[in-house]
Design a protein around this motif. Structure first.
Motif, PDB file in Angstrom:
ATOM      1  N   ARG A 673       0.829  -1.219   0.000  1.00 15.99           N
ATOM      2  CA  ARG A 673       0.000   0.000   0.000  1.00 15.99           C
ATOM      3  C   ARG A 673       0.856   1.259   0.000  1.00 15.99           C
ATOM      4  NH1 ARG A 673      -0.455   4.062   4.447  1.00 15.99           N
ATOM      5  NH2 ARG A 673       0.384   3.018   6.269  1.00 15.99           N
ATOM      6  N   LEU A 674       2.064   1.192   0.601  1.00 14.67           N
ATOM      7  CA  LEU A 674       2.937   2.362   0.602  1.00 14.67           C
ATOM      8  C   LEU A 674       3.572   2.600  -0.759  1.00 14.67           C
ATOM      9  CD1 LEU A 674       4.534   2.061   4.140  1.00 14.67           C
ATOM     10  CD2 LEU A 674       2.901   3.782   3.345  1.00 14.67           C
ATOM     11  N   GLU A 675       3.921   1.552  -1.474  1.00  9.32           N
ATOM     12  CA  GLU A 675       4.400   1.748  -2.843  1.00  9.32           C
ATOM     13  C   GLU A 675       3.321   2.422  -3.693  1.00  9.32           C
ATOM     14  OE1 GLU A 675       7.681  -1.721  -3.729  1.00  9.32           O
ATOM     15  OE2 GLU A 675       5.564  -2.224  -4.052  1.00  9.32           O
ATOM     16  N   LEU A 738      13.632   1.602   7.305  1.00  2.00           N
ATOM     17  CA  LEU A 738      12.772   2.595   7.937  1.00  2.00           C
ATOM     18  C   LEU A 738      11.535   1.917   8.520  1.00  2.00           C
ATOM     19  CD1 LEU A 738      14.563   4.331   5.967  1.00  2.00           C
ATOM     20  CD2 LEU A 738      12.608   5.895   5.821  1.00  2.00           C
ATOM     21  N   TRP A 739      10.997   2.535   9.582  1.00  2.00           N
ATOM     22  CA  TRP A 739       9.835   1.965  10.275  1.00  2.00           C
ATOM     23  C   TRP A 739       8.709   2.970  10.469  1.00  2.00           C
ATOM     24  CZ3 TRP A 739      10.151  -3.143  10.839  1.00  2.00           C
ATOM     25  CH2 TRP A 739      11.414  -3.743  10.855  1.00  2.00           C
ATOM     26  N   ALA A 758       8.044   1.226   5.091  1.00  2.00           N
ATOM     27  CA  ALA A 758       8.243  -0.222   5.048  1.00  2.00           C
ATOM     28  C   ALA A 758       9.156  -0.548   3.878  1.00  2.00           C
ATOM     29  CB  ALA A 758       6.900  -0.948   4.904  1.00  2.00           C
ATOM     30  N   TRP A 759       9.643  -1.792   3.869  1.00  2.00           N
ATOM     31  CA  TRP A 759      10.449  -2.236   2.742  1.00  2.00           C
ATOM     32  C   TRP A 759       9.551  -2.473   1.531  1.00  2.00           C
ATOM     33  CZ3 TRP A 759      15.312  -2.530   1.183  1.00  2.00           C
ATOM     34  CH2 TRP A 759      15.600  -3.300   0.051  1.00  2.00           C
ATOM     35  N   GLY A 760       9.907  -1.872   0.387  1.00  2.31           N
ATOM     36  CA  GLY A 760       9.171  -2.087  -0.846  1.00  2.31           C
ATOM     37  C   GLY A 760       9.951  -2.990  -1.767  1.00  2.31           C
ATOM     38  N   CYS A 766      13.361   0.953   0.902  1.00  2.50           N
ATOM     39  CA  CYS A 766      12.253   1.354   1.769  1.00  2.50           C
ATOM     40  C   CYS A 766      11.473   2.497   1.136  1.00  2.50           C
ATOM     41  CB  CYS A 766      12.767   1.762   3.150  1.00  2.50           C
ATOM     42  SG  CYS A 766      13.085   0.352   4.226  1.00  2.50           S
ATOM     43  N   VAL A 767      10.164   2.461   1.322  1.00  2.00           N
ATOM     44  CA  VAL A 767       9.263   3.479   0.798  1.00  2.00           C
ATOM     45  C   VAL A 767       8.400   3.977   1.941  1.00  2.00           C
ATOM     46  CG1 VAL A 767       9.216   2.486  -1.517  1.00  2.00           C
ATOM     47  CG2 VAL A 767       7.534   1.724   0.181  1.00  2.00           C
TER      48      VAL A 767
END
Length: 818
Positions: A673-675, A738-739, A758-760, A766-767
């Motif tokens: 979802r972050l990507e 990153l967290w 999070a890791w993408g 990380c993204v």
């Protein structure tokens, strides 16, 4: 103090500790002078009097930090206003690190301080010794110095707040015990005491460790449980003086505060001692302590002897074992109870009551006067708990862990270990058999990730790349290239039904929900200030029937918000159906192929376009299939009656075997979802952000003339321009992990904080998402964003990041509409 009990008052406050007196003080300051505070003993005689009195300003969130910052300002000024000192002294604070992991935390803390515009300095062990000459430092990695930290005298502070309240008209009555809460028609009407009734429009439960009992009288759930809490006071020590800072040694679970030339030595042991059941707390219990327990205190004392060598030859004057209450998640409880209108709670302060009392008292008073919080109180809102969180046996087992969390390293994604498993999906056993690691949200056991067979599916906590990253990355890849099944049963699910259901939801929702039956709409729900109370998906399932799907954690606050804001007189009812349905997300480019093996329904884009929702056959079951995604791929969410859930899940995995279907967990969902740049309530969307800042005006029906709650505020924010803007970013180096919460710099200056990261796996680094702001509070335009050079502070190390105003992945949405 007043001895006569009045027959009526506008507001009755139950509890004369530091929280109750602070609420009374701030209510009167806001013009509510008709306030009566009732104390069953004497002021400060419950938990307040034996508090250590530490006032540390810097907290994990900005909203919590601002509360304590206000407290320190208030405590410093009280004497000039009321003529009584709060015993407050700004002496600064030193926090030391014995390990590199702890030092990374302190570097992150220093970055938070920079984001919040607070003074904080990283120290070497030698510099820490200069600040605190009586400690041993040869085993330390480093430390931080927070000059704004201080200490207060809890009893003096309570009496100063009480006097300020009385000066503006409040009445304080001691030796009065509340025996019942009076209510009528879902609203509080007053209190019954052992000396008579008092009518009231508002009742505030600030009863400390008795707050659960008081809540029960009103039918209100106040989840807290008392635990024994220990500290000792030493004889005088050479080199200890009144200006000595607060010292915290969290790796040794201990803190130190100067008192009359000696030291108060306390801490938060890893495993606490729960006290008696909340309904069995003795009465009276004024200025009382529990028995000494040197055996339990040994772990703290041994650590103290290591840090302060002089204690080896120094006597102990007093051992304090004073019980106090703790909540299940280590955050205090504030706000209006969803079960009873105008019944407010301020309790469960988890050993931060003195530091937080000023800010929390003001926040609750503003909530009472304005009818809603005036800032983001999501993390402490009483509505984060459900009735099942009030189970006393569950609380007893949980609180043993909670107290120790104060000085535990706040590991990313740390999960509670006690009183679990709790709520379970119908297919929990199938996930467990597939080697899932489970996290918890609103009590639900949810798969974080799936470990390979014959591998221990546990989390090895770290600030760096975790042991589970490759497993979650494989789930991400499967979702992007093939098909993955996610158990998302923990979603909150509600039905709004009735003749006026559409018009009611048009008022509550930012988006236009007047859609045909079988259509889904993404929408926000705002408050009058135009900021977020929730973001949900609304599906029209009938002419007078809508299904609302929300996040797992927000069930109680969503229901309360909807019920309170339904337009008067409408024929519309809210029904919670969360536990009635399992939800399975079938996501990825092969999702259509998998489902086609189990259904005769036409799933083509022309027949079943994005946003379509309808009942379909699936194997032997009939389920609601909604074409929607939170991962940025073609996919469907299947809403399955609970009794059919096991069969449907087994069918999905069996039919998907030929496609190489994988199971996926919530860590993969977060990365995906972050990507894609999708927002989440509680992080990107809170009561501090509006749709303009969040980039979600497309989900607002501003092009229509349809009124909705918060519309005027949104239009005003749009006209004034953005002071903050949400952006996506990718770290340019794959090395960084990153967290969330990291500091963002623009051209070397503070520009914001990461809300989620999070890791993408698709991106290869990380993204995340972050709100950017200008140093001079100027308008943040797209051109301003593009013109900057950005870095992120990861545990003290700076990494360049690429910032984007569009989704990092599939910005044109071609993946979700094939």
């Amino acid at each position: 103090m007043t001895t006569e009990l009045p027959q009526r008052a506008h507001t009755v406050i139950i509890g004369g500790g530091v929280i109750g007196t602070s609420v009374a003080y701030h209510l009167t300051k806001l013009g509510v002078s008709d306030v009566v505070l009732l104390e069953q003993g004497q002021l400060s005689s419950g938990t307040t009097w034996h508090a250590a009195g530490l006032v540390g300003q810097l907290r994990a969130s900005e909203s919590a930090t601002r509360l304590v910052q206000y407290s320190t300002q208030l405590y410093a000024e009280l004497e000039s206003e009321v003529g009584l000192s709060a015993g407050y002294k700004q002496c600064g604070g030193v926090t030391v690190a014995r390990t590199e992991d702890r030092m990374i935390q302190l570097r992150r803390t220093a970055a938070n301080a920079e984001a919040f515009d607070m003074e904080c300095e990283l120290l070497s062990p030698r510099q820490a010794l200069e600040r605190y000459p009586v400690m041993r430092v040869d085993d330390l990695v480093g430390a931080i110095w927070l000059p704004g930290d201080g200490k207060a005298n809890p009893t003096d502070l309570t009496f100063a707040l009480a006097k300020g309240a009385r000066m503006r008209g409040a009445r304080i009555v001691e030796k009065v015990r509340v025996t019942d809460i009076l209510s009528d028609g879902g609203r509080v009407r007053g209190v019954r005491t052992d000396k008579g009734d008092v009518e009231a429009e508002v009742v505030v439960n600030c009863a400390g460790q008795w707050a659960k009992q008081i809540g029960a009288l009103a039918g209100v759930n106040v989840p807290l449980h008392s635990a024994e809490h220990f500290y000792v006071v030493s004889e005088a020590i050479d080199g200890v003086h009144t200006d000595l800072p607060i010292l915290r040694d969290p790796d040794g679970y201990t803190y130190f505060k100067e008192e009359v030339g000696g030291l108060v030595i306390g801490g938060f042991e890893p495993e606490a001692k729960p006290w008696v059941s909340p309904d069995k707390i003795p009465y009276p219990f004024e200025f009382q302590l529990l028995e000494e327990d040197w055996e339990h205190f040994e772990i703290l004392m041994n650590s103290a002897l290591l840090r302060i060598p002089a204690l080896e030859t120094t006597g102990i004057k007093k051992f304090y074992n004073g019980p106090e209450s703790f909540t299940p998640d280590n955050q205090f409880i504030l706000g209006e109870a969803p079960e009873l209108a105008n019944f407010f709670v301020g309790a469960g302060f988890n050993s931060v009551g003195i530091a937080t009392a000023g800010g929390a008292g003001r926040a609750l008073a503003e909530w009472i006067v304005n009818g809603a919080p005036t800032s983001d109180m999501t993390g402490v809102d009483i509505r984060r708990f459900a009735p099942f969180n009030g189970n006393t046996r569950w609380l007893h087992d949980r609180v043993a862990e909670v107290l120790g969390l104060h000085y535990e390293i706040p590991w990313p994604n740390r999960e509670m270990a006690t009183a679990r498993p709790f709520r379970r999906s119908p297919v929990h056993h199938l996930l467990q058999a597939a080697n899932a690691n489970f996290g918890s949200r609103m009590g639900w056991e949810r798969a974080n990730f799936f470990a390979p067979p014959d591998t221990d599916p546990t989390i090895e906590y770290t600030w760096g790349k975790p042991n589970w990253l490759a497993w979650s990355a494989a789930e991400q890849t499967a979702t992007r290239t093939n098909v993955t099944v996610f158990d998302q049963t923990s979603f909150s699910k509600y039905m709004v039904v009735g003749r006026d259901a559409e018009s009611a939801l048009q008022w509550l929702c930012t988006a236009d929900v007047a859609v045909p039956v079988g259509r889904s709409v993404y929408t926000g729900m705002l408050n009058e200030r135009g900021t977020y109370e929730s973001d949900v998906t609304v599906t029209r399932t009938g002419p007078d029937e809508f299904l609302i799907v929300s996040s797992a954690a927000t069930t109680e606050r969503d229901k309360d918000h909807i019920r309170k804001n339904l337009p008067s007189g409408v024929d519309a009812s809210l029904v919670d159906v969360t536990s009635a349905y399992a939800v399975f997300g079938v996501m990825g480019p092969r999702s259509r192929d998998l489902l086609a093996r189990l259904t005769t329904a036409d799933l083509s884009d022309g027949a079943f376009g994005f946003g379509t929702s309808r009942l379909i056959s699936l194997g032997y079951a009939t389920v609601r299939a909604t074409r929607i995604t939170y991962v940025g791929e073609l996919g469907w969410e299947l809403y399955v009656p609970a009794e059919f859930a096991v069969g449907v899940y087994e069918d999905l995995m069996s039919a998907g075997a030929e496609f190489g279907v994988r199971r996926g967990g919530y860590y993969a969902i977060e990365s995906l979802r972050l990507e894609k740049g999708y927002r989440a309530f509680g992080r990107e969307l809170t009561p501090s952000e509006n749709p303009v800042e969040a980039g979600l005006l497309f989900a607002c029906k501003l092009k229509t003339d349809i009124a909705f709650l918060g519309r005027e505020a949104v239009e005003k924010a749009k006209a004034e321009g953005q002071r903050r803007k949400l952006v996506g970013f990718a770290v340019e180096s794959p090395e960084a992990m990153l967290w969330g919460g990291e500091l963002v710099l623009r051209d070397g200056a503070v520009a914001g904080q990461v809300t989620s990261a999070a890791w993408g796996e698709t991106t290869g680094s990380c993204v995340g998402l972050a709100y950017l702001r200008a140093t001079d509070n100027a308008i943040v335009s797209a051109d301003w964003v593009r013109a900057g050079r950005y870095e992120v502070n990861v545990g003290g190390r700076l990494y360049p990041i690429s910032v984007s105003l569009r989704p990092l992945y599939d910005a044109a949405n071609t993946r979700i509409r094939p």
